[in-house]
Scaffold this motif. Structure first.
Motif, mmCIF file in Angstrom:
data_model
loop_
_atom_site.group_PDB
_atom_site.id
_atom_site.type_symbol
_atom_site.label_atom_id
_atom_site.label_comp_id
_atom_site.label_asym_id
_atom_site.label_seq_id
_atom_site.Cartn_x
_atom_site.Cartn_y
_atom_site.Cartn_z
ATOM 1 N N ARG A 157 -3.032 0.453 6.361
ATOM 2 C CA ARG A 157 -2.126 1.039 5.365
ATOM 3 C C ARG A 157 -1.487 2.317 5.898
ATOM 4 N NH1 ARG A 157 -6.339 -0.118 1.660
ATOM 5 N NH2 ARG A 157 -6.827 2.115 1.542
ATOM 6 N N ASN A 161 2.525 2.914 6.413
ATOM 7 C CA ASN A 161 3.206 4.036 5.764
ATOM 8 C C ASN A 161 3.979 4.876 6.768
ATOM 9 O OD1 ASN A 161 2.253 3.364 3.219
ATOM 10 N ND2 ASN A 161 0.451 4.682 3.369
ATOM 11 N N SER A 165 8.227 5.482 7.387
ATOM 12 C CA SER A 165 8.753 6.840 7.209
ATOM 13 C C SER A 165 9.132 7.429 8.557
ATOM 14 C CB SER A 165 7.706 7.730 6.514
ATOM 15 O OG SER A 165 7.308 7.180 5.279
#
Length: 218
Positions: A157, A161, A165
């Motif tokens: 995860r 993420n 970004s």
């Protein structure tokens, strides 16, 4: 002949240097605003007070951890610590001012203007710097490679993420874990690959191939 010893060095980024520079400018502009409002002459005492204020802010910032890497940390947390640093510095400066009776020569309104202006500039400067760095990093510049220790759901995860970004400027070098693959499972292809054990991560960091390490072990 003695073997060459390689050491892992802490990251010293351009961002932290810019933060120190902008904070010094913020304090100087705060003093300048206060003096212009009350038409105070910029004499030697004025420049000495400004220089002392900048030094106190720098020292206080080092103590509270203001001048560290803020990549990947929420902007409001950085601004909050910056304002707290200014409050701590202000308390020290007021103590020095009362001890030397320098505050007797200053207007209360002028001091309030210096305090408010500097606090406002601390927030605005960090917002502006974050915007500039985000723009630069989104174009693939100022990138830092990271390693994730722990092949598990949390690590996956985290990797997704970061990949989602790009403005953070963080590129995943790979995963590292001492546990055998039958205990950790396989990594999805979209998050990277497993590069080895934690010992191999240490060697990669010494070679400068990894700038940051995130540990997601249970």
């Amino acid at each position: 002949m003695f073997p060459t010893v390689h050491r892992i060095h802490h990251e010293r980024s351009l961002e932290t240097s810019l933060l120190r520079l902008t904070d010094g400018c913020c304090v100087a502009l705060g003093f300048a605003t206060g003096s212009l409002y009350h038409h105070v002459d910029a004499n030697s005492q004025y420049f000495l007070a400004c220089a002392v204020a900048i030094i106190v802010v720098f020292l206080t910032g080092e103590v509270v951890g203001l001048y560290r890497g803020w990549r990947g940390v929420a902007l409001h947390r950085e601004i909050a610590l910056a304002e707290l640093t200014w409050l701590y510095s202000l308390a020290i400066l007021l103590g020095i001012g009362f001890a030397t009776r320098y505050t007797d020569l200053c207007s209360r309104v002028g001091l309030a203007i210096v305090v408010a202006t500097t606090a406002l500039l601390f927030g605005l400067s960090r917002f502006t710097l974050r915007f500039v760095l985000r723009t630069v990093r989104a174009k693939g510049r100022n990138i830092r490679k990271i390693a994730i220790v722990g092949v598990n759901d949390l690590g996956i995860r985290l990797a997704r993420n970061m990949e989602g970004s790009p403005e953070l400027g963080l590129q995943i070098a790979g995963f590292f874990d001492d546990r055998p693959s039958y205990r950790t499972g396989e990594l999805p292809e979209d998050v990277g690959r497993r590069l080895g054990s934690i010992a191999s991560l240490v060697e990669a960091a010494r070679r400068g191939e990894v700038h940051r390490v995130y540990i997601t072990l249970p």
